[in-house]
Motif scaffolding. Structure first.
Motif, PDB file in Angstrom:
ATOM      1  N   SER A 511       0.833  -1.195   0.000  1.00 38.81           N
ATOM      2  CA  SER A 511       0.000   0.000   0.000  1.00 38.81           C
ATOM      3  C   SER A 511       0.874   1.254   0.000  1.00 38.81           C
ATOM      4  O   SER A 511       1.857   1.350   0.735  1.00 38.81           O
ATOM      5  CB  SER A 511      -0.908   0.006   1.231  1.00 38.81           C
ATOM      6  N   MET A 512       0.504   2.221  -0.823  1.00 34.84           N
ATOM      7  CA  MET A 512       1.265   3.470  -0.896  1.00 34.84           C
ATOM      8  C   MET A 512       1.239   4.201   0.438  1.00 34.84           C
ATOM      9  O   MET A 512       2.231   4.813   0.842  1.00 34.84           O
ATOM     10  CB  MET A 512       0.688   4.345  -2.010  1.00 34.84           C
ATOM     11  N   ILE A 513       0.097   4.156   1.109  1.00 35.05           N
ATOM     12  CA  ILE A 513      -0.013   4.827   2.405  1.00 35.05           C
ATOM     13  C   ILE A 513       0.905   4.156   3.414  1.00 35.05           C
ATOM     14  O   ILE A 513       1.643   4.826   4.153  1.00 35.05           O
ATOM     15  CB  ILE A 513      -1.478   4.817   2.890  1.00 35.05           C
ATOM     16  N   TYR A 514       0.902   2.825   3.450  1.00 32.86           N
ATOM     17  CA  TYR A 514       1.790   2.076   4.358  1.00 32.86           C
ATOM     18  C   TYR A 514       3.245   2.459   4.113  1.00 32.86           C
ATOM     19  O   TYR A 514       4.021   2.704   5.044  1.00 32.86           O
ATOM     20  CB  TYR A 514       1.575   0.578   4.148  1.00 32.86           C
ATOM     21  N   GLN A 515       3.650   2.505   2.840  1.00 30.27           N
ATOM     22  CA  GLN A 515       5.030   2.805   2.494  1.00 30.27           C
ATOM     23  C   GLN A 515       5.451   4.214   2.916  1.00 30.27           C
ATOM     24  O   GLN A 515       6.625   4.465   3.175  1.00 30.27           O
ATOM     25  CB  GLN A 515       5.243   2.636   0.986  1.00 30.27           C
ATOM     26  N   HIS A 516       4.509   5.143   2.983  1.00 31.75           N
ATOM     27  CA  HIS A 516       4.836   6.544   3.260  1.00 31.75           C
ATOM     28  C   HIS A 516       4.810   6.898   4.740  1.00 31.75           C
ATOM     29  O   HIS A 516       5.286   7.974   5.118  1.00 31.75           O
ATOM     30  CB  HIS A 516       3.874   7.455   2.497  1.00 31.75           C
ATOM     31  N   LEU A 517       4.259   6.045   5.584  1.00 31.75           N
ATOM     32  CA  LEU A 517       4.202   6.349   7.018  1.00 31.75           C
ATOM     33  C   LEU A 517       5.596   6.302   7.626  1.00 31.75           C
ATOM     34  O   LEU A 517       6.360   5.371   7.372  1.00 31.75           O
ATOM     35  CB  LEU A 517       3.306   5.337   7.736  1.00 31.75           C
ATOM     36  N   ASP A 518       5.930   7.302   8.459  1.00 28.85           N
ATOM     37  CA  ASP A 518       7.217   7.210   9.153  1.00 28.85           C
ATOM     38  C   ASP A 518       7.119   6.128  10.227  1.00 28.85           C
ATOM     39  O   ASP A 518       6.019   5.759  10.660  1.00 28.85           O
ATOM     40  CB  ASP A 518       7.633   8.559   9.736  1.00 28.85           C
ATOM     41  N   PRO A 519       8.250   5.539  10.645  1.00 30.07           N
ATOM     42  CA  PRO A 519       8.216   4.380  11.547  1.00 30.07           C
ATOM     43  C   PRO A 519       7.407   4.607  12.827  1.00 30.07           C
ATOM     44  O   PRO A 519       6.666   3.709  13.256  1.00 30.07           O
ATOM     45  CB  PRO A 519       9.696   4.139  11.864  1.00 30.07           C
ATOM     46  N   GLY A 520       7.520   5.800  13.414  1.00 25.04           N
ATOM     47  CA  GLY A 520       6.779   6.069  14.645  1.00 25.04           C
ATOM     48  C   GLY A 520       5.276   6.069  14.426  1.00 25.04           C
ATOM     49  O   GLY A 520       4.521   5.466  15.209  1.00 25.04           O
ATOM     50  N   LEU A 521       4.825   6.738  13.370  1.00 30.82           N
ATOM     51  CA  LEU A 521       3.396   6.794  13.064  1.00 30.82           C
ATOM     52  C   LEU A 521       2.875   5.412  12.682  1.00 30.82           C
ATOM     53  O   LEU A 521       1.768   5.014  13.075  1.00 30.82           O
ATOM     54  CB  LEU A 521       3.156   7.801  11.934  1.00 30.82           C
ATOM     55  N   ARG A 522       3.683   4.673  11.930  1.00 35.61           N
ATOM     56  CA  ARG A 522       3.281   3.323  11.528  1.00 35.61           C
ATOM     57  C   ARG A 522       3.084   2.427  12.753  1.00 35.61           C
ATOM     58  O   ARG A 522       2.090   1.692  12.847  1.00 35.61           O
ATOM     59  CB  ARG A 522       4.326   2.727  10.592  1.00 35.61           C
ATOM     60  N   GLN A 523       4.020   2.510  13.713  1.00 33.30           N
ATOM     61  CA  GLN A 523       3.913   1.685  14.912  1.00 33.30           C
ATOM     62  C   GLN A 523       2.687   2.060  15.735  1.00 33.30           C
ATOM     63  O   GLN A 523       2.000   1.197  16.288  1.00 33.30           O
ATOM     64  CB  GLN A 523       5.188   1.830  15.760  1.00 33.30           C
ATOM     65  N   TRP A 524       2.392   3.355  15.814  1.00 29.75           N
ATOM     66  CA  TRP A 524       1.208   3.818  16.549  1.00 29.75           C
ATOM     67  C   TRP A 524      -0.060   3.264  15.912  1.00 29.75           C
ATOM     68  O   TRP A 524      -0.973   2.795  16.595  1.00 29.75           O
ATOM     69  CB  TRP A 524       1.189   5.344  16.574  1.00 29.75           C
ATOM     70  N   ILE A 525      -0.116   3.288  14.567  1.00 25.60           N
ATOM     71  CA  ILE A 525      -1.282   2.770  13.850  1.00 25.60           C
ATOM     72  C   ILE A 525      -1.427   1.271  14.068  1.00 25.60           C
ATOM     73  O   ILE A 525      -2.541   0.765  14.252  1.00 25.60           O
ATOM     74  CB  ILE A 525      -1.188   3.112  12.350  1.00 25.60           C
ATOM     75  N   PHE A 526      -0.298   0.535  14.063  1.00 30.76           N
ATOM     76  CA  PHE A 526      -0.360  -0.905  14.307  1.00 30.76           C
ATOM     77  C   PHE A 526      -1.020  -1.200  15.657  1.00 30.76           C
ATOM     78  O   PHE A 526      -1.815  -2.136  15.791  1.00 30.76           O
ATOM     79  CB  PHE A 526       1.039  -1.520  14.285  1.00 30.76           C
ATOM     80  N   GLY A 527      -0.661  -0.409  16.668  1.00 31.38           N
ATOM     81  CA  GLY A 527      -1.259  -0.597  17.991  1.00 31.38           C
ATOM     82  C   GLY A 527      -2.765  -0.386  17.963  1.00 31.38           C
ATOM     83  O   GLY A 527      -3.528  -1.155  18.570  1.00 31.38           O
TER      84      GLY A 527
END
Length: 605
Positions: A511-527
């Motif tokens: 996903s383009m959105i997944y690829q563009h998330l910075d690591p911190g924001l991505r980890q927060w979303i995973f939670g």
């Protein structure tokens, strides 16, 4: 096509753009060798071929001083039109348009060809062995990238897969319920970590294999290593309890697991696929769906009905999808009975008592910023400035498409108000605060979004931001390297199922959105997403999803642009045609009245 081009070359050289049938002109073999840049021997072959096709009559000069003469047997306009028709009748629609586009001075011929095409699309009555067959013919503007459910990325591909395959269960968005499909019943343990599905008897794949539990196990195990592995990331194991019972064990509670199994990506494929050469298999795959694919080439896809479909035989006997070039003039839009989300060329009006069907697309167009690449987009103030300079209402007006400004992934009740904040002065102030040095940013998008991309470039230029637009093929947009190379991506998301498709945007690795998330924001979303899966309450899940949207908006990670309206016109005798969440029509639901057949016969008489 070479013979046709040579005939037109001769006409242009000797007669000019206007010529009549039976016109004669003086000519010599020497003239033709210069015209065709070839030897006299080859010229004689060309002349012989044109005579065999009854396009010219070559009258050799007899005696000294008598020049040969060439007679044109077919009127130029008639020839262009009939040759384009012959190409189209062979399924070579793109070649027909490419042929006509060589002769831009003959715009009236192109208009006549398009008018003829208008009568070719929709429903055709094919008679074979004294039995009438109803075939629906639709023009579309791009071919699918993949019909492998595990590799699905685009809405059009997903729609076709739903015509060819079935899932364990299906989500009914109107009832907001999960409905039986291949599984007639399912149950879970108290913690939501074990799910058991009971399969119907007697379902067959198109190639004759009887569907069994082993096929479900094979499908889910195959998903583990695909680009859509997020659907089964929580799966510990999947096992066949018996030939018609499948048990899935999860590492943690997931009350959305049946909803995940409604995804087109979880369509059940036959286990004997493992013994086949996959590349060739996916050109003509075998599913259990209402239609089976019998032909797929550069020009078209042909589907025929699955007579033994376990959910009831469709009315239609077949569907032909014709791949058309993108640059067809607006005149062609009239009366073409088609629906293609995000790429539709819908008519501005229709004739007589044709029915207009309109719905609001489930999804939106948006810009995603790459937070994992150096560039001006790393500044929050810069991203906010671009957000404020884009006037969504003006964008809609410029594009000529109908829709509403978007403030979220999915259109909500207030979307019809069509209000969105736009402030050029504030955008300039934010740009100054960001310390922007005039570095251009690279915006990647597909050809279908070119008008919107160019308009956005102009808006950014008005406050001193240069934009470099890079257009990519549809297949390239599925590649992670494309997302990583972009400073920003302009895309259009279509959601078949609301919360599941929104989760897909955050969790699918391609996903383009997944690829563009910075690591911190991505980890927060995973939670947050883990909590969503573990929550039985739909209301709480919705609130958690909204929290993700709020943060994406606060950080201007995504700039929501437009919720597009989808519409088409259909003849009143074509029934059962509704727009599904993918912006397409479900072919199995379409049926025809006798009135349509008689009118078609009269029109073709």
């Amino acid at each position: 096509m070479l013979t046709a081009e040579r005939y037109i070359t001769l006409l242009n050289h000797f007669a000019g753009p206007v010529s009549g049938e039976q016109d004669e002109y003086e000519a010599t073999l020497e003239d033709l060798t210069e015209l065709f840049h070839c030897t006299e021997r080859n010229v004689k072959l060309i002349v012989r071929k044109l005579q065999e096709e009854e396009l010219i009559c070559w009258l050799p000069g007899r005696g000294r001083g008598n020049r040969s003469r060439i007679r044109f047997m077919v009127n130029r306009d008639l020839f262009l039109l009939e040759f384009a028709k012959r190409l189209a009748q062979k399924g070579e629609y793109r070649s027909a348009f490419e042929f006509l586009h060589q002769f831009e001075e003959d715009k009236t011929i192109l208009d006549q060809f398009i008018k003829w095409l208008n009568d070719q699309f929709g429903v055709e009555k094919i008679t074979a062995d004294a039995q009438g067959k109803d075939v629906f013919r639709l023009p579309v503007y791009r071919s699918p990238v993949s019909l492998d459910p595990s590799m699905l990325f685009f809405g059009f591909d997903s729609h076709l897969v739903r015509q060819l395959f079935d899932r364990l269960v299906e989500y009914d968005s109107e009832r907001e319920e999960i409905m039986p499909r291949i599984a007639h019943h399912w149950e879970h343990n108290d913690s939501g970590t074990e799910w058991t599905f009971y399969l119907r008897k007697g379902i067959q794949f198109h190639h004759g294999k009887v569907l069994a539990a082993e096929d479900v196990v094979f499908t889910l195990e195959r998903l583990r290593t695909s680009m859509n592995s997020w659907l089964v990331n929580m799966m510990n194991s999947v096992e066949a309890i018996d030939t018609r019972t499948v048990k899935v064990t999860l590492r943690q509670p997931n009350w959305l697991f049946p909803r995940l199994m409604c995804s087109s990506c979880a369509s059940i494929v036959p286990s004997d696929l493992s013994a086949k050469e996959e590349r060739s298999y996916w050109r003509l795959p075998s599913g259990t769906g209402p239609f089976k694919i019998v032909h797929w080439c550069n020009n078209r896809i042909e589907l025929v009905v699955n007579d033994g479909y376990f959910m009831g035989r469709p009315y239609l006997d077949g569907v032909k999808l014709i791949f058309m070039p993108e640059n067809i003039p607006n005149a062609s839009k009239l009366k073409w009975e088609h629906l293609v989300a995000n790429e539709s060329h819908t008519p501005a009006k229709a004739e007589g008592d044709w029915q207009r069907i309109e719905t609001l697309s489930k999804g939106c167009s948006l810009i995603s910023w790459n937070r994992n690449k150096e560039g001006p987009q790393q500044s929050l103030s810069f991203r906010q400035a671009v957000n404020l300079i884009i006037d969504r209402s003006a964008l809609i007006q410029h594009s000529g498409k109908s829709g509403y400004p978007a403030r979220s992934f999915l259109p909500r009740e207030e979307a019809a108000l069509g209000v969105h904040w736009h402030d050029a002065s504030a955008a300039k102030r934010l740009l100054e605060q960001s310390g922007y040095d005039g570095t251009p940013f690279v915006l990647i998008t597909g050809e279908s979004e070119c008008e919107d991309a160019e308009w956005i470039r102009q808006q950014c230029a008005s406050i001193g931001i240069p934009v470099i637009i890079r257009y990519e093929e549809k297949s390239s947009l599925t590649k992670t390297e494309t997302s990583q190379e972009a400073d920003a991506l302009l895309m259009c998301l279509v959601f078949a199922d609301d919360e599941i498709c929104e989760l897909e945007s955050f969790l699918q690795e391609n996903s383009m959105i997944y690829q563009h998330l910075d690591p911190g924001l991505r980890q927060w979303i995973f939670g947050i997403t883990n909590e969503i899966f573990a929550t039985p309450s739909k209301g709480r899940r919705s609130a958690l999803l909204q929290q993700i949207e709020y943060r994406l908006q606060d950080e201007a990670q995504l700039l929501f642009l437009v919720h597009q309206k989808l519409n088409t016109y259909v003849h009143p005798s074509i029934r059962g045609l509704v727009i599904n969440n993918l912006g397409w029509m479900d072919f199995k639901d379409i049926w025809l009245t006798k009135r349509n057949e008689s009118e078609l016969d009269a029109r073709r008489a």
